[in-house]
Design an enzyme around this catalytic site. Sequence first.
Site, PDB file in Angstrom:
ATOM      1  N   GLN A 296       0.815  -1.211   0.000  1.00  0.00           N
ATOM      2  CA  GLN A 296       0.000   0.000   0.000  1.00  0.00           C
ATOM      3  C   GLN A 296       0.845   1.255   0.000  1.00  0.00           C
ATOM      4  OE1 GLN A 296      -1.551   0.692   4.353  1.00  0.00           O
ATOM      5  NE2 GLN A 296      -1.487  -1.531   3.998  1.00  0.00           N
TER       6      GLN A 296
ATOM      7  N   HIS B  88       0.040   5.790   0.761  1.00  0.00           N
ATOM      8  CA  HIS B  88      -0.918   6.784   1.235  1.00  0.00           C
ATOM      9  C   HIS B  88      -0.692   8.092   0.475  1.00  0.00           C
ATOM     10  CE1 HIS B  88      -1.626   3.889   4.322  1.00  0.00           C
ATOM     11  NE2 HIS B  88      -0.441   4.054   4.879  1.00  0.00           N
TER      12      HIS B  88
ATOM     13  N   GLU C 206       3.026   8.255   8.442  1.00  0.00           N
ATOM     14  CA  GLU C 206       2.901   7.459   9.667  1.00  0.00           C
ATOM     15  C   GLU C 206       4.257   7.027  10.199  1.00  0.00           C
ATOM     16  OE1 GLU C 206       1.962   3.010   7.947  1.00  0.00           O
ATOM     17  OE2 GLU C 206       0.351   4.490   7.833  1.00  0.00           O
TER      18      GLU C 206
ATOM     19  N   ARG D 221      -4.172   0.406  -2.409  1.00  0.00           N
ATOM     20  CA  ARG D 221      -3.570  -0.925  -2.361  1.00  0.00           C
ATOM     21  C   ARG D 221      -3.166  -1.402  -3.752  1.00  0.00           C
ATOM     22  NH1 ARG D 221      -7.860  -0.783   1.202  1.00  0.00           N
ATOM     23  NH2 ARG D 221      -7.262  -1.125   3.388  1.00  0.00           N
TER      24      ARG D 221
ATOM     25  N   HIS E 120       4.777   0.266   1.081  1.00  0.00           N
ATOM     26  CA  HIS E 120       5.175  -0.501   2.257  1.00  0.00           C
ATOM     27  C   HIS E 120       4.187  -1.623   2.522  1.00  0.00           C
ATOM     28  CE1 HIS E 120       2.401   2.621   3.719  1.00  0.00           C
ATOM     29  NE2 HIS E 120       2.065   1.784   4.688  1.00  0.00           N
TER      30      HIS E 120
END
Length: 388
Positions: A94, A96, A131, A268, A249
């Site tokens: 995935q 982001h 993140e 994804r 990642h």
Amino acid sequence: MRRLTGPIRPYDWGSHQVIAAVQGRPTPTQEPEAELWLGAHPADPATVDGQGLDALIAADPEGELGGAAVVRRYGSRLPFLLKLLAADRPLSLQVHPNSVQALAGFEAEEAAGVPMDAAERRYKDASHKPELLVAIMDTDALAGFAETAQTADFLEKLGWKPALAWVPRLREGQLESVVTEMLGLRDADALSYGELVEACHAEGSPRAYTIAELADRYPGDPGVLVALTLNYVRLSADEGIYLAAGSPHAYVRGAGMEIMAASDNVLRGGLTSKYVDVDELLRIMDFTAEPPPYVLPDAVGRTASRWDTPTAEFALSEVDPTPAPVVLPGTGGPRVLFCLQGEATVSNGIDELTLRSGESAWSPASDPELTATSSDTARLFVATVADA
């Protein structure tokens, strides 16, 4: 300062042991437990005295978040989300989006009337999602594209015939075209994933064993091919990785405290039964090839550590309370406290709250300075806004 109760998400890759063990519940659990959410994201907000944290904040944004530092910059929402993540098996490949991509994608899907709970819904909110994961046990992950020369050497050593054709192009720096080609391949039989598993076991490195596990679990999935190009990361407890927007990642196994901008936007590209959108994934993917994005803790005095990142929305610290009061970071801003181990008593000078392993608390910006004490080896994580 009040007790916070977070929901547990039962994704199929979750652990039957970790979260329950931290919370002192019997193990193994009947269902997998993947993520304990400690935040105010509307998809699954934590609760304070039975009230959703999102609703609590909406009723008094400046009192809960802090007007000058947080509300004026991020609006009437908590800008971070803290999680306890526990994986028994690999998560999806995935990426982001960044802030611009997230806003555009969210507005487009809203205008198109795509239901929020639709399988094909890609943008659940208008926020980016950088993140940080800090391991609480040995944790394996694939994180960011490895340097292309290193990947070329790895594929040559592996000796798997379909991959050898990509070696010269990788040595020329053609990472994006190689990955685009990988994600366009759908003929599992022609790719001989069984031979890939054998080649990985023969090569014998942790990186190769991880690829073998993915190929065995997801035969024919092109996400396995992309995994060949990613950095393999083994984190020991307290080591972290930071994943910026666009960084590909996949967490493989392990557990950690994860903090992110308050978003649930995930694109994804494979290794999953969920919706995959290769075109959108490629559009937002960052093809920078560089070493693993490790983040090590910086000591703050004798009783605290902090993992710094470039993201303004969040900061994560760990405080190890002693019998003498230890000041917690983040005074003047919103805080989420989580006790990972032992028992800690938190005080704002008026009230006290005891947090045992697996318990959490919400501290609004209007709280005065907080201190924590402990007579045992407590571990207390504190999530704050980095620039508050």
